[in-house]
Design an enzyme around this catalytic site. Sequence first.
Site, short mmCIF file in Angstrom:
data_model
loop_
_atom_site.label_atom_id
_atom_site.label_comp_id
_atom_site.label_asym_id
_atom_site.label_seq_id
_atom_site.Cartn_x
_atom_site.Cartn_y
_atom_site.Cartn_z
N THR A 59 63.21 63.41 27.40
CA THR A 59 62.03 62.40 28.06
C THR A 59 61.08 62.46 27.61
O THR A 59 60.65 63.46 27.30
CB THR A 59 62.29 62.96 29.74
OG1 THR A 59 61.61 63.96 30.21
CG2 THR A 59 63.49 63.48 29.76
N ASP A 60 59.77 61.17 28.32
CA ASP A 60 58.40 61.79 28.34
C ASP A 60 57.92 62.71 29.15
O ASP A 60 59.12 63.02 30.87
CB ASP A 60 57.89 60.60 28.51
CG ASP A 60 56.50 60.36 28.49
OD1 ASP A 60 55.71 61.84 27.86
OD2 ASP A 60 55.66 59.49 27.58
#
Length: 796
Positions: free
Chosen positions: A500-501
Amino acid sequence: MTASEQPGRQESARAGGDKLRIVVMGVSGCGKTTIGELVARGLGLPFLDGDSLHPVENVAKMAAGTPLTDEDRWPWLAIVGSELAAAGDGGLVLACSALRRSYRDAIRAQAPDTVFLHLHGSKEVLGARIEGRTGHFMPPSLLESQLATLEPLEADEAGIVVDIAAPVEAVVAAALTRLAGITAGRGSSVEAQPALPAQPVEPARPAASGDYPGARQSDVDLQSAPFSLDDAAVAWVESTLGSMTLEEKIGQLFINHNNDYSPQYLDGILGNYHVGGMRYRPGPSDAVQEHIRYAQAKSRVPLLIASNPEMGGAGSSDDGTFVCTHLQAGSHPDKSIARQMGQVAGVETAALGCNWAFAPIVDIHYNWRNTVISTRSFGNTPEIVVERAKEYFDGISESRTVCAIKHFPGDGIDERDQHVVTSYNTLGYEEWNRTYGHVYRELIGHGVQSIMIGHIGAPELSRHFRPGMTDKDILPATLSPELLLDLLRGELGFNGLILTDASQMLGLTQAMKRKDLVPATIAAGCDMFLFFRNPAEDFRYMMEGYKSGVITEHRLHNAVRRILALKATLGLHAVPREELVPPSEALAVIGSEAHHAVAAGIADKTVTLVKDTANNLPITPETHHRIRLYGVSGGSHFTRADPLAYLDIVKDELEQAGFEVHLFRTAEQREAAGETGVNFMSVISEEATGDYAEKYDAAFVFANVKGFAQEAAIRIKWSSPMAAEIPWYATEVPTVFVSLNQPNHLIDVPMVRTAIHAHAGTREAIRAAVDKIQGKSAFQGTFNENVFCDSFDTRL
């Protein structure tokens, strides 16, 4: 449509009747045509290549490297089945990939007694054969996708499996021997040979309708790209996974943002949460390196150590080298600029002990209003992004570093920043495939090891895989299995690690409660979760997600396998713990003269003259001695750095060149310096006088406006209404506007007739800009149409 919904599914296949119908199946490169023709000759039957039955639209898509969708395939499969059903005396041998069970069911719906001959081969054998072919419309880059799609014959399907590793003659002989019963009796059964057990389907959230083919792609192949592990490395992955407690497995999913350099802090993070990776808070290189050394020494499983080397070594440590921005690396015909940036990034971050780069950025800057990636994208076309991203990847790969490209499914359409709001890529499926899809296919084929997912929704892509999704069902890609599994794992065939960011970004947190979104990202198809908000809470949320079944054991183990596989790809399992971080002497390369020389050379090539419609240039100390210098910034931001510190460098460089520099100060700056009785109106009255041209020979405006991660959009903000620094003076004296960051400032200063984009507030870039203003060296940089901001007056 699921396999069970396909018409004509046979619970037990039959091989008999008057005609023999054989489909030679397998992925591209297995030899369906060559072996199919020879088998047909041996049986005395006609042969037909199923590829010849594809509509022209399908052929064009495959030739462009675009995987076919099921909507493309169903009409073709119906034609294949019809050809088999209509076969003449004796029957027909037909070559058709028939990779999925549902595809074979579609063929059997037309010709129920079809027998499948599966030509099975290892990835290495298949890849070598594809590379050796010419004139075929299936490029090698689609092999990964096909292998990921392949569903081997099941026990109830009439068919045989033959390995293609042997010479062609031996493969044909084996196939004919196995088919002998059919040719002899026309009623005897054919041996059913399942090649591998089917993988279970595990949707992370219910599909809107239909099957969930992408979930099948969540399984990892440790010996295929991008991991390509040998037997010893695979054994390490499996033995390490087998030795882990549940808490250690859950901990591996997290990448910690280290906010403290103290041993006590690291002891707590590593001892309590068993994280799989970390990204430290930048500081002096010696402190960062020692911090990483301590962390590696205390972790039972070697750590992935991430950095954000988007501009070279800068940002990874306070003394790292700023080489150039992504946009700068795309602003000259010399593609090796991107490779140089990657090389310096790799050398400097590896010296710190880092092994994982959250770069290159592969977004496409289509919308000039988008300031999140305006300087962080190589350009506004997929071609320039692909070319420069590959160069960067190759450069940084010279060091012991793996990459995470970002931000899937692609930024640059919306103008907003995911740090403060969810943004959206609104392209339709076909247009996305031609643009962002092309970029991701190319980089996956080039060997990228991991992909960072943006908190970016993609409504049309989601609806393509889940017809009927409503607007409220559209979630950011980090929570969307249709984008992660159906698209990225399935159609694009990505076998590497997905992360994920940053999880504190509002683009994610606005979607659902924290306790739900933490495990939902893993369930949807992400393998690692970037940054705790609160370590104890997030760890508990992830554990509860596993115990409640949101994250299945199968999903958890596949995620951890990929994490361990990425570590094994780096060879971390085979390096003595004390050698995971270089000795302190290695830090000599950080900020070295050689690296600053690289930055200077790139600055000389990339400082760009956007326009000089008034023919103001060159401006020299001899022709325009007295310079009024203005500085424009976005104000102090989260780094707490002095936003106008760059002006000291500008003033110094101008004075060294021989100019007399008169620095403008706003009312606020003058008050801060102790002046009294001053306000913005008094400054305007004092500055904008009729004798301006008698006091100054030219005006230079140097803008270094940032604001990244705090605003949904960035524009110039002047110090006051009708501020004295706004270029009202462009009609009085030759005025030069120089941007040291954003490329889109002409929308706010269209009145200037000379505009330069220097890309960076470094001494190298500023010095190169000052030299070129004087005509000492030529402008070589290039720009794209985004600089004119879709407004006619910016070109004047």
